[in-house]
Every structure is written in C-alpha cells, then in structure tokens.
Enzyme design. Structure first.
Site, PDB file in Angstrom:
ATOM      1  N   TYR A   1      18.399 -10.346 -16.296  1.00  0.00           N
ATOM      2  CA  TYR A   1      17.283  -9.878 -15.479  1.00  0.00           C
ATOM      3  C   TYR A   1      17.493 -10.214 -14.000  1.00  0.00           C
ATOM      4  O   TYR A   1      17.328  -9.358 -13.124  1.00  0.00           O
ATOM      5  CB  TYR A   1      15.992 -10.506 -15.997  1.00  0.00           C
ATOM      6  CG  TYR A   1      14.735 -10.102 -15.279  1.00  0.00           C
ATOM      7  CD1 TYR A   1      14.122  -8.880 -15.539  1.00  0.00           C
ATOM      8  CD2 TYR A   1      14.128 -10.964 -14.366  1.00  0.00           C
ATOM      9  CE1 TYR A   1      12.943  -8.509 -14.893  1.00  0.00           C
ATOM     10  CE2 TYR A   1      12.951 -10.607 -13.724  1.00  0.00           C
ATOM     11  CZ  TYR A   1      12.370  -9.390 -13.995  1.00  0.00           C
ATOM     12  OH  TYR A   1      11.205  -9.025 -13.358  1.00  0.00           O
TER      13      TYR A   1
ATOM     14  N   LYS B   1      17.960  -7.473 -11.022  1.00  0.00           N
ATOM     15  CA  LYS B   1      17.005  -7.404  -9.917  1.00  0.00           C
ATOM     16  C   LYS B   1      17.677  -7.676  -8.566  1.00  0.00           C
ATOM     17  O   LYS B   1      17.304  -7.074  -7.550  1.00  0.00           O
ATOM     18  CB  LYS B   1      15.854  -8.391 -10.152  1.00  0.00           C
ATOM     19  CG  LYS B   1      14.938  -7.998 -11.301  1.00  0.00           C
ATOM     20  CD  LYS B   1      14.311  -6.620 -11.098  1.00  0.00           C
ATOM     21  CE  LYS B   1      13.194  -6.344 -12.084  1.00  0.00           C
ATOM     22  NZ  LYS B   1      12.627  -4.985 -11.921  1.00  0.00           N
TER      23      LYS B   1
END
Length: 305
Positions: A155, A159
């Site tokens: 993640y 991002k």
C-alpha cells in the site's frame, strides 16, 4: 463550487470516501460515473445521488485493467457526452509485514491502486486531449505513501508511486490545460477502523457521534464528508492553476505536503569512497536523519498503550 455541465468519474465510489466524493461533485452540478465491484453497492450509490437531485450511472468492474478504464470513460461519454474530471479512489488492503507478504498480496494492491490509477488516468487524458478543453486528474494518495506505515509495503509503495506519477503528469499535461494533483485523506472508514492507534477513538465516536479535538485537529482525521470539499475544489475552475501537488485533508485540518528536498549535502573532489563517506557522515548527516512512519500526539499514543 459550480460544476454545472461537467462530468466526473470516481473509481471505488460505491461507499466510504469515494461515495462522499461522488455526492459532493454531484451537489456541485457534475454528472457522475460511479464505480464499484458490487452491483448492489453501485446501484445504491447511484440511487442516493439521484435522490438528492444529481445525475449518475454505474459501472461495475474492478479497477486495474485497461478494459475497465476504457469502460469508465465510455460510460461518461455515452451517458453524458463528455468527461472533465477523474478521481482515482478505488483501493484495497492486504496488510502484512514484509516477510509474510505474498506475491498475491503485493500484486493485488499494486494492481488496484497504482496500475488502476495509471490506466484510468491514461484513458481520461486521451479523452481530455480529444476534447481540447483541459481536465482534472485527482488521484487519492495516503500519508502512508509519504512516510511509510508498518505492515503496508504494498500500500505504501503504491501510494508513493501515485504521487510520483502526479508530479510527472503535471509537467506532461500542462500545455493541454490538464491539472494533476494527489489528495492524501485521513478519515473514519472501514479501512481505518482496523488501525490499532485509531480504534479506541473510532469506537468512542460510534457511541457518542463525536471525534475528540485531538483527532480532528492534530491527527487530522474526521468523516469522509470532511474530505469531499477538497475534491470539489480541485475539480473546479478555481483550481485551474494548481497542479503537481500532494494535499492532505481530514477532520479540521488542511495541509500541503512538501516535495522531497535534499536536506544536507557534502562535497569531495573526485567523489566519495566508502571510507570518506564514513568520515563525513557523523558530522554532517548523522544528526539530521529523517524519521519514518507517522508521528502522533502524546495524547493519542497514551490511549493506545
């Protein structure tokens, strides 16, 4: 913000933050293409927008592939005649520490967040350029991508990559009048409810309906609706000159993330050997290393101990 006549795609907008974005854009006058992987969820979201006087249609498909990206853009054009705004919000979590994270855990998250942002942005930009009237790309990042987060290799990496792409697109798309920005929201959602440091405060808010000031102001976390305003602002004509930025919002706090900068430098004629780096490091760099992970107020940390 007056968005009358504009058309938006919001990926992952069946619920949570994405639904808040879609509703806010619709309230401003934009027609919205809602996206979710579940038909019932997507249909409910569309019905809620229409019930409030907005215009919306649904595309049920997982984000990541070029086929889904093309279907989203085609839905905007077929139903509303054009496309002006893309919000790439779709996301999933597969949290595990590095040594337990599988290839499937990594690939699934990167496919939705990073590849999905890329494919949707590429298709939207092709449409924007064909129309010749500019456009808005609003990509959803995360503080985890800015500072890292335990258990989120996939993640955090995705991002961080999204913000890197936004900075590149800001340069590439400037002449076409297309802006590209990242928004890093912090809000109470099904995803953040699983974060241990937030759980006591979220549980309390479920009972009282109130998040304490330290969470809303110092941590900058509130409701999905608290985030939606910046999406409508960036989608509007008022933000025509804002591009390449990473903006944080949540609760009562709005903030701008800095771009990475070199904080300390040293020079040595002919370059540095390992021994020369070891000699210069203690006096120049050792006391100026950057921290990792988010830093929370002592009041918040005390509750979770």
């Amino acid at each position: 913000m007056d968005l009358t006549g504009k058309v938006a795609i919001v990926t992952g907008s069946g619920q949570g933050l994405g639904l808040a974005y879609a509703k806010e854009l619709a309230r401003g006058g934009a027609a919205v293409v809602v996206n979710d992987v579940r038909q019932e969820t997507a249909d409910t979201a569309v019905a809620e927008i229409v019930a409030e006087g907005g215009k919306a249609v649904a595309v049920v498909a997982p984000v990541g592939s070029t086929e889904t990206a093309r279907a989203l853009v085609q839905a905007a054009v077929d139903n509303f005649g054009r496309l002006d705004i893309l919000v790439t919000n779709a996301g999933i979590l597969r949290d595990k520490v590095l040594w337990k994270m599988t290839d499937e855990d990594f690939d699934a998250v990167v496919n939705v967040h990073l590849r999905g942002t890329f494919t949707c942005a590429r298709e939207a930009v092709n449409r924007f350029r064909e129309q010749g009237e500019g456009g808005r790309i609003i990509c959803i990042g995360s503080p985890a991508g800015q500072r890292g987060n335990f258990g989120q290799t996939n993640y955090s990496g995705a991002k961080a990559g999204i913000v890197g792409m936004v900075r590149t697109w800001a340069m590439e798309l400037k002449k076409a009048g297309i802006t590209a920005n990242a928004v890093c929201p912090v809000a109470v959602t099904a995803m953040t409810e699983t974060v241990p440091i937030f759980k006591p405060f979220i549980d309390e808010a479920k009972e009282t309906g109130i998040l304490p000031d330290v969470i809303r102001r110092e941590v900058g976390m509130g409701t999905p609706e608290d985030v939606a305003g910046v999406i409508a602002f960036l989608a509007s004509d008022a933000a025509a000159d804002i591009t390449g930025q990473a903006i944080s919002i949540g609760g009562d706090r709005l903030a701008l993330w800095s771009h990475p900068e070199m904080t300390e430098t040293a020079y040595h004629d002919g370059g540095f050997s390992a021994d020369e780096i070891a000699a210069v490091w203690p006096g120049t760099f050792a006391n100026n290393l950057e921290s990792v992970g988010e830093e929370f107020p002592a009041e918040v940390l005390a509750v979770t101990k």
